[in-house]
Design an enzyme around this catalytic site. Structure first.
Site, PDB file in Angstrom:
ATOM      1  CB  SER A 190       1.685   7.095  -5.572  1.00 50.42           C
ATOM      2  OG  SER A 190       2.890   6.783  -4.885  1.00 50.42           O
ATOM      3  CG  HIS A 214      -0.537   4.916   7.733  1.00 56.27           C
ATOM      4  ND1 HIS A 214       0.745   4.656   7.322  1.00 56.27           N
ATOM      5  CD2 HIS A 214      -1.125   5.619   6.731  1.00 56.27           C
ATOM      6  CE1 HIS A 214       0.931   5.176   6.118  1.00 56.27           C
ATOM      7  NE2 HIS A 214      -0.187   5.771   5.735  1.00 56.27           N
ATOM      8  CD  GLU A 267       3.899   6.170   6.467  1.00 54.32           C
ATOM      9  OE1 GLU A 267       3.416   7.073   7.188  1.00 54.32           O
ATOM     10  OE2 GLU A 267       3.971   6.261   5.229  1.00 54.32           O
ATOM     11  CG  ASN A 278      -1.791  10.442   6.936  1.00 56.60           C
ATOM     12  OD1 ASN A 278      -1.521  11.162   7.900  1.00 56.60           O
ATOM     13  ND2 ASN A 278      -1.342   9.200   6.828  1.00 56.60           N
ATOM     14  CD  GLU A 295      -2.843   4.408   2.807  1.00 60.09           C
ATOM     15  OE1 GLU A 295      -3.164   5.528   2.403  1.00 60.09           O
ATOM     16  OE2 GLU A 295      -1.917   4.223   3.623  1.00 60.09           O
ATOM     17  N   GLY A 351       4.102   6.639  -1.233  1.00 60.85           N
ATOM     18  CA  GLY A 351       5.241   7.554  -1.331  1.00 60.85           C
ATOM     19  C   GLY A 351       6.252   7.175  -2.397  1.00 60.85           C
ATOM     20  CE  LYS A 359       1.765   9.122   4.761  1.00 60.80           C
ATOM     21  NZ  LYS A 359       2.407   8.124   3.906  1.00 60.80           N
TER      22      LYS A 359
HETATM   23  O1  LIG Z   1      -1.877   7.890   4.243  1.00 61.01           O
HETATM   24  C1  LIG Z   1      -1.496   8.098   3.102  1.00 61.01           C
HETATM   25  C2  LIG Z   1      -0.733   7.118   2.376  1.00 61.01           C
HETATM   26  O2  LIG Z   1       0.268   6.542   3.143  1.00 61.01           O
HETATM   27  C3  LIG Z   1      -0.325   7.502   1.000  1.00 61.01           C
HETATM   28  O3  LIG Z   1       0.822   8.308   0.974  1.00 61.01           O
HETATM   29  P1  LIG Z   1       1.317   8.911  -0.437  1.00 61.01           P
HETATM   30  O4  LIG Z   1       0.116   9.594  -1.042  1.00 61.01           O
HETATM   31  O5  LIG Z   1       2.405   9.868  -0.081  1.00 61.01           O
HETATM   32  O6  LIG Z   1       1.758   7.755  -1.261  1.00 61.01           O
END
Ligand SMILES: O=C[C@H](O)COP(=O)(O)O
Length: 241
Positions: A204, A96, A98, A9, A165, A171, A11
């Protein structure tokens, strides 16, 4: 047999030029031994055109990061199913954290978006997960069960992926213990009508923890944010042992 799906993803990262540069490096690092798993890239809307052309005939599938529930209308800034279908995408991330946290997404709008995705033949990747505060208060299970109950009303579980998640792991480098992720994913599965839904872990995920994550029996894949932005690191994740 449950399908294993490793999805990146991106983002709000990567221009068209950067997306093409990524692909050149990424495809050359993919092992043939990883062909038993599906590889998906959920990219920004503005890179769907170039990615769709570049991935034509490739094993890498394309996904979007959101979909509106109506097919058209006065919804400034939104993207609809028919618009996405022109790019040959197969997946779309819905709900998601976010989107829920920064853009007012609710379980009701998540549900509308899930059903719109399925109406257009797309497979939604539904994200669920708890905050640190909710976990510390012992509310993880209640929160996730509530999300599932509301989000999945009228949703076909034969065309669905779920990503667990934990928000505190996104992150932050603070990965959820793999056994705990496995436990929660098992609980999610116990609430489903279709036990064969692919359930990913996200938060992560990195080259140095993917092998341990994928060794867990309930975990069917990963939704990867930061580590999907670099060709070598995402290829290492896809090539997990
Ligand atoms: O969509 C992916 C997740 O929000 C995980 O993000 P991350 O791998 O940067 O922690």
């Amino acid at each position: 047999m449950r399908k294993v799906i490793i999805a990146g993803n991106w983002k709000m990262f990567k221009t068209q030029t950067e997306a093409q540069e990524f692909l050149q490096g990424f495809t050359s690092h993919l092992d043939e031994t990883s062909e038993d798993r599906e590889v998906v890239l959920c990219v920004p809307f503005t890179t769907l055109g170039i990615m769709s052309k570049s991935l034509h005939g490739s094993r890498i599938l394309l996904g979007a990061q959101n979909i509106h529930w109506e097919d058209s209308g006065a919804y400034t800034g939104e993207i609809s199913g028919p618009m996405l279908l022109e790019f040959g995408i197969r997946y779309v991330v819905v709900g998601h954290s976010e989107r829920r946290q920064y853009f007012g997404e609710t379980d009701e709008t998540v549900n509308w978006r899930l059903r719109a995705a399925q109406r257009h033949g797309l497979t939604p990747i539904l994200c669920v997960g708890e905050t640190k505060q909710q976990r510390d208060a012992g509310e993880t299970e209640r929160l996730i069960f509530s999300q599932l109950e509301k989000d999945l009303i009228g949703v076909d579980q034969n065309n669905l992926v779920i990503a667990y998640e934990p928000i505190w792991a996104i992150g932050t480098g603070d990965t959820c213990e793999t056994t705990e992720a496995n436990r929660v994913i098992g609980l999610i599965r116990s609430k489903l009508i279709n036990p064969n839904v692919t359930i990913q872990y996200g938060g992560s995920v990195k080259p140095d923890n993917i092998d341990e994550i994928m060794a867990q029996p309930e975990i069917d894949g990963a939704l990867v944010g930061g580590a999907s932005l670099q060709p070598e690191s995402f290829a290492r994740i896809v090539n997990y042992q």
